[in-house]
Design an enzyme around this catalytic site. Structure first.
Site, PDB file in Angstrom:
ATOM      1  N   ALA A 154     -18.307  10.643 -21.345  1.00 35.03           N
ATOM      2  CA  ALA A 154     -17.908  10.181 -22.675  1.00 35.03           C
ATOM      3  C   ALA A 154     -18.404  11.132 -23.768  1.00 35.03           C
ATOM      4  O   ALA A 154     -17.743  11.315 -24.789  1.00 35.03           O
ATOM      5  CB  ALA A 154     -18.442   8.774 -22.915  1.00 35.03           C
ATOM      6  N   GLN A 201     -13.270 -14.382 -10.062  1.00 38.99           N
ATOM      7  CA  GLN A 201     -13.041 -13.030 -10.564  1.00 38.99           C
ATOM      8  C   GLN A 201     -14.357 -12.406 -11.062  1.00 38.99           C
ATOM      9  O   GLN A 201     -14.662 -11.257 -10.767  1.00 38.99           O
ATOM     10  CB  GLN A 201     -12.052 -13.147 -11.712  1.00 38.99           C
ATOM     11  CG  GLN A 201     -11.442 -11.848 -12.146  1.00 38.99           C
ATOM     12  CD  GLN A 201     -10.503 -12.117 -13.323  1.00 38.99           C
ATOM     13  OE1 GLN A 201     -10.893 -12.743 -14.312  1.00 38.99           O
ATOM     14  NE2 GLN A 201      -9.276 -11.676 -13.207  1.00 38.99           N
ATOM     15  N   GLN A 223     -22.576  -3.486 -21.787  1.00 38.65           N
ATOM     16  CA  GLN A 223     -21.912  -4.115 -20.646  1.00 38.65           C
ATOM     17  C   GLN A 223     -22.338  -5.581 -20.631  1.00 38.65           C
ATOM     18  O   GLN A 223     -23.408  -5.919 -21.153  1.00 38.65           O
ATOM     19  CB  GLN A 223     -22.393  -3.387 -19.374  1.00 38.65           C
ATOM     20  CG  GLN A 223     -21.952  -3.950 -18.053  1.00 38.65           C
ATOM     21  CD  GLN A 223     -20.466  -3.776 -17.848  1.00 38.65           C
ATOM     22  OE1 GLN A 223     -19.672  -4.437 -18.515  1.00 38.65           O
ATOM     23  NE2 GLN A 223     -20.093  -2.887 -16.948  1.00 38.65           N
ATOM     24  N   ALA A 246      -7.671   3.019 -18.505  1.00 38.60           N
ATOM     25  CA  ALA A 246      -8.052   4.368 -18.046  1.00 38.60           C
ATOM     26  C   ALA A 246      -6.822   4.976 -17.394  1.00 38.60           C
ATOM     27  O   ALA A 246      -6.127   4.330 -16.628  1.00 38.60           O
ATOM     28  CB  ALA A 246      -9.211   4.303 -17.077  1.00 38.60           C
ATOM     29  N   HIS A 294     -26.210   2.173 -15.514  1.00 39.35           N
ATOM     30  CA  HIS A 294     -24.856   2.435 -15.013  1.00 39.35           C
ATOM     31  C   HIS A 294     -24.947   2.741 -13.529  1.00 39.35           C
ATOM     32  O   HIS A 294     -25.875   3.421 -13.081  1.00 39.35           O
ATOM     33  CB  HIS A 294     -24.236   3.612 -15.785  1.00 39.35           C
ATOM     34  CG  HIS A 294     -22.799   3.860 -15.448  1.00 39.35           C
ATOM     35  ND1 HIS A 294     -22.411   4.736 -14.472  1.00 39.35           N
ATOM     36  CD2 HIS A 294     -21.656   3.321 -15.948  1.00 39.35           C
ATOM     37  CE1 HIS A 294     -21.079   4.738 -14.390  1.00 39.35           C
ATOM     38  NE2 HIS A 294     -20.604   3.888 -15.275  1.00 39.35           N
ATOM     39  N   GLU A 312     -13.238  -9.166 -28.145  1.00 39.59           N
ATOM     40  CA  GLU A 312     -12.503  -8.081 -27.477  1.00 39.59           C
ATOM     41  C   GLU A 312     -11.211  -8.623 -26.872  1.00 39.59           C
ATOM     42  O   GLU A 312     -11.194  -9.702 -26.302  1.00 39.59           O
ATOM     43  CB  GLU A 312     -13.367  -7.475 -26.365  1.00 39.59           C
ATOM     44  CG  GLU A 312     -12.664  -6.324 -25.651  1.00 39.59           C
ATOM     45  CD  GLU A 312     -13.575  -5.618 -24.676  1.00 39.59           C
ATOM     46  OE1 GLU A 312     -14.514  -4.961 -25.141  1.00 39.59           O
ATOM     47  OE2 GLU A 312     -13.337  -5.730 -23.467  1.00 39.59           O
ATOM     48  N   THR A 321      -9.146  -2.869 -25.776  1.00 39.96           N
ATOM     49  CA  THR A 321      -9.485  -1.942 -24.692  1.00 39.96           C
ATOM     50  C   THR A 321      -8.344  -0.955 -24.432  1.00 39.96           C
ATOM     51  O   THR A 321      -7.247  -1.089 -24.981  1.00 39.96           O
ATOM     52  CB  THR A 321      -9.831  -2.698 -23.380  1.00 39.96           C
ATOM     53  OG1 THR A 321      -8.660  -3.387 -22.947  1.00 39.96           O
ATOM     54  CG2 THR A 321     -10.974  -3.671 -23.589  1.00 39.96           C
ATOM     55  N   TYR A 322      -8.626  -0.008 -23.550  1.00 34.30           N
ATOM     56  CA  TYR A 322      -7.685   1.088 -23.270  1.00 34.30           C
ATOM     57  C   TYR A 322      -7.609   1.251 -21.752  1.00 34.30           C
ATOM     58  O   TYR A 322      -8.641   1.312 -21.083  1.00 34.30           O
ATOM     59  CB  TYR A 322      -8.266   2.354 -23.896  1.00 34.30           C
ATOM     60  CG  TYR A 322      -7.381   3.566 -23.886  1.00 34.30           C
ATOM     61  CD1 TYR A 322      -6.554   3.845 -24.970  1.00 34.30           C
ATOM     62  CD2 TYR A 322      -7.398   4.460 -22.815  1.00 34.30           C
ATOM     63  CE1 TYR A 322      -5.767   4.977 -24.976  1.00 34.30           C
ATOM     64  CE2 TYR A 322      -6.607   5.592 -22.821  1.00 34.30           C
ATOM     65  CZ  TYR A 322      -5.792   5.846 -23.911  1.00 34.30           C
ATOM     66  OH  TYR A 322      -5.010   6.968 -23.922  1.00 34.30           O
TER      67      TYR A 322
HETATM   68  P1  FAD Z   1     -20.558   7.924 -19.689  1.00 33.07           P
HETATM   69  O1  FAD Z   1     -21.280   7.768 -20.968  1.00 33.07           O
HETATM   70  O2  FAD Z   1     -19.918   9.222 -19.410  1.00 33.07           O
HETATM   71  O3  FAD Z   1     -21.561   7.539 -18.501  1.00 33.07           O
HETATM   72  C1  FAD Z   1     -21.085   7.434 -17.169  1.00 33.07           C
HETATM   73  C2  FAD Z   1     -22.180   7.871 -16.206  1.00 33.07           C
HETATM   74  O4  FAD Z   1     -22.417   9.269 -16.347  1.00 33.07           O
HETATM   75  C3  FAD Z   1     -23.534   7.191 -16.442  1.00 33.07           C
HETATM   76  O5  FAD Z   1     -24.144   7.008 -15.192  1.00 33.07           O
HETATM   77  C4  FAD Z   1     -24.310   8.213 -17.252  1.00 33.07           C
HETATM   78  O6  FAD Z   1     -25.725   8.094 -17.074  1.00 33.07           O
HETATM   79  C5  FAD Z   1     -23.773   9.510 -16.678  1.00 33.07           C
HETATM   80  N1  FAD Z   1     -23.774  10.594 -17.671  1.00 33.07           N
HETATM   81  C6  FAD Z   1     -23.469  10.504 -18.979  1.00 33.07           C
HETATM   82  N2  FAD Z   1     -23.579  11.698 -19.573  1.00 33.07           N
HETATM   83  C7  FAD Z   1     -23.971  12.571 -18.608  1.00 33.07           C
HETATM   84  C8  FAD Z   1     -24.234  13.952 -18.593  1.00 33.07           C
HETATM   85  N3  FAD Z   1     -24.121  14.685 -19.714  1.00 33.07           N
HETATM   86  N4  FAD Z   1     -24.595  14.520 -17.413  1.00 33.07           N
HETATM   87  C9  FAD Z   1     -24.702  13.801 -16.276  1.00 33.07           C
HETATM   88  N5  FAD Z   1     -24.454  12.471 -16.243  1.00 33.07           N
HETATM   89  C10 FAD Z   1     -24.089  11.862 -17.390  1.00 33.07           C
HETATM   90  N6  FAD Z   1     -13.072   1.261 -19.326  1.00 33.07           N
HETATM   91  C11 FAD Z   1     -11.757   1.466 -19.607  1.00 33.07           C
HETATM   92  O7  FAD Z   1     -11.053   2.043 -18.773  1.00 33.07           O
HETATM   93  N7  FAD Z   1     -11.198   1.047 -20.778  1.00 33.07           N
HETATM   94  C12 FAD Z   1     -11.914   0.414 -21.735  1.00 33.07           C
HETATM   95  O8  FAD Z   1     -11.383   0.050 -22.786  1.00 33.07           O
HETATM   96  C13 FAD Z   1     -13.306   0.161 -21.476  1.00 33.07           C
HETATM   97  N8  FAD Z   1     -14.090  -0.455 -22.387  1.00 33.07           N
HETATM   98  C14 FAD Z   1     -15.430  -0.629 -22.126  1.00 33.07           C
HETATM   99  C15 FAD Z   1     -16.228  -1.238 -23.101  1.00 33.07           C
HETATM  100  C16 FAD Z   1     -17.598  -1.424 -22.856  1.00 33.07           C
HETATM  101  C17 FAD Z   1     -18.445  -2.089 -23.919  1.00 33.07           C
HETATM  102  C18 FAD Z   1     -18.165  -1.024 -21.633  1.00 33.07           C
HETATM  103  C19 FAD Z   1     -19.625  -1.266 -21.347  1.00 33.07           C
HETATM  104  C20 FAD Z   1     -17.390  -0.415 -20.662  1.00 33.07           C
HETATM  105  C21 FAD Z   1     -16.007  -0.216 -20.895  1.00 33.07           C
HETATM  106  N9  FAD Z   1     -15.188   0.418 -19.963  1.00 33.07           N
HETATM  107  C22 FAD Z   1     -13.851   0.629 -20.233  1.00 33.07           C
HETATM  108  C23 FAD Z   1     -15.732   0.833 -18.666  1.00 33.07           C
HETATM  109  C24 FAD Z   1     -16.313   2.273 -18.714  1.00 33.07           C
HETATM  110  O9  FAD Z   1     -15.272   3.191 -18.907  1.00 33.07           O
HETATM  111  C25 FAD Z   1     -17.048   2.521 -17.403  1.00 33.07           C
HETATM  112  O10 FAD Z   1     -18.191   1.733 -17.331  1.00 33.07           O
HETATM  113  C26 FAD Z   1     -17.333   3.983 -17.039  1.00 33.07           C
HETATM  114  O11 FAD Z   1     -17.776   3.997 -15.684  1.00 33.07           O
HETATM  115  C27 FAD Z   1     -18.413   4.640 -17.860  1.00 33.07           C
HETATM  116  O12 FAD Z   1     -18.008   4.880 -19.128  1.00 33.07           O
HETATM  117  P2  FAD Z   1     -19.033   5.473 -20.231  1.00 33.07           P
HETATM  118  O13 FAD Z   1     -18.247   5.729 -21.427  1.00 33.07           O
HETATM  119  O14 FAD Z   1     -20.215   4.619 -20.336  1.00 33.07           O
HETATM  120  O15 FAD Z   1     -19.406   6.852 -19.505  1.00 33.07           O
END
Ligand code: FAD
Length: 288
Positions: free
Chosen positions: A121, A209, A173, A45, A146, A11, A42-43
């Site tokens: 997401a 860090q 993660q 936010a 999470h 990555e 990565t992107y």
């Molecule tokens: P989600 O899948 O939306 O989950 C977030 C929370 O919401 C979880 O607690 C989940 O249980 C809950 N949830 C999910 N769906 C629902 C629903 N329908 N109803 C109620 N609750 C729900 N961040 C960046 O800014 N840029 C990046 O490039 C980046 N890359 C990443 C790559 C990896 C491999 C990982 C693990 C994380 C990365 N992140 C990145 C961080 C990520 O954006 C954060 O961890 C963020 O807090 C959660 O993203 P998610 O897509 O998992 O969210």
């Protein structure tokens, strides 16, 4: 993924400013020259560096023919912005997308939320599917749960929905204790989540860090890991050597236990990516 072959991928992250663009581009190209199974970019936010994510991904794909995964977040986006991003990705020839919500940074939290169109997401995944874009879509998963979910059960239930909406693979993660991943894999497989899991491994080179970010994300630090950080954390060269060795050890144990897809959070450090790849030369080519 998922054809029984082992994969080792890296990555990288895009530059935050114009002035950093060339040095980041050079570092990512050096990583690409290692010819990994794929690379992800990565992107930021909030979308500030969105064009750089695409520029880096497109450049590596074109010049080195390394399969690319471009990350895309939706946390503070409008539907129109996301639609534009999807179009740009299609035009750039991107085939794989990691669809994420994105973290709520303090700057974002202060902003005007009235135009935010996405909560999770899964909403982004549905929009990508509806757009007709033929991307292979991945998502994030959390072996230690999470932070925002009440418990693991709930988190896995949401993950299942995400997979059913169109996630074809999941990247984890970072974690520093493989037993946490094994137990998580057992739980998610039991709930019927069968897509390939890519294990995210962070080679720790900057101890301070990483300890800070693990505290924030609730990532468990095993005693063996803490001892390394306590002893070598103040000596960058020693810490780097120990961090690479720890990550290598973790990866060998994962591969030996049937976790075939390893993604290294190489943080734009070609020498770290190269050292890990070199440590695994024979192991990665051993297929049985
Ligand atoms: P989600 O899948 O939306 O989950 C977030 C929370 O919401 C979880 O607690 C989940 O249980 C809950 N949830 C999910 N769906 C629902 C629903 N329908 N109803 C109620 N609750 C729900 N961040 C960046 O800014 N840029 C990046 O490039 C980046 N890359 C990443 C790559 C990896 C491999 C990982 C693990 C994380 C990365 N992140 C990145 C961080 C990520 O954006 C954060 O961890 C963020 O807090 C959660 O993203 P998610 O897509 O998992 O969210």
């Amino acid at each position: 993924l998922n054809n029984g072959k082992l994969s080792l991928s890296f990555e990288v992250f895009p530059p935050k400013t114009d002035t950093a663009f060339n040095s980041v581009k050079t570092a990512t190209e050096e990583i690409a020259r290692l010819n990994p199974s794929f690379m992800s970019v990565t992107y930021g936010a909030g979308g500030g560096t969105s064009q750089y994510t695409l520029d880096i991904a497109q450049n590596i794909k074109k010049q080195y023919n390394v399969p690319m995964v471009a990350h895309l977040t939706c946390v503070s986006s409008t539907k129109e912005t996301v639609a534009e991003r999807i179009e740009s990705m299609k035009k750039a020839g991107i085939e794989n997308v990691l669809a994420l919500r994105g973290d709520l940074t303090p700057e974002l939290e202060k902003g005007d939320r009235s135009k935010w169109a996405y909560r999770h997401a899964i909403d982004l995944i549905r929009d990508i599917k509806e757009s007709g874009a033929d991307f292979c879509i991945g998502g994030a998963c959390y072996p230690e749960g999470h932070l925002e979910s009440a418990n693991m059960e709930e988190d896995i239930a949401h993950l299942k929905m995400k997979v059913e909406a169109g996630c074809e693979f999941l990247t984890t993660q970072m974690f520093f204790d493989n037993n946490i991943l094994y137990s998580y894999l057992y739980k998610i497989r039991e709930r019927g989540i069968t897509v390939p899991i890519v294990a995210g491994i962070m080679p720790v080179t900057n101890a301070k860090q990483i300890v800070r970010s693990c505290k924030l994300s609730g990532t468990y630090l095993p005693q063996r890991f803490k001892a390394i950080v306590d002893r070598f954390g103040d000596n960058p060269k020693a810490m780097k050597e120990a961090g690479i060795a720890y990550a290598t050890d973790q990866i060998i144990d994962l591969l030996a236990n049937g976790v075939n897809n390893i993604h290294v959070y190489s943080m734009n450090r070609p020498e770290v990516a190269a050292a890990i790849q070199n440590n695994l030369k024979e192991i990665m080519s051993y297929q049985r």
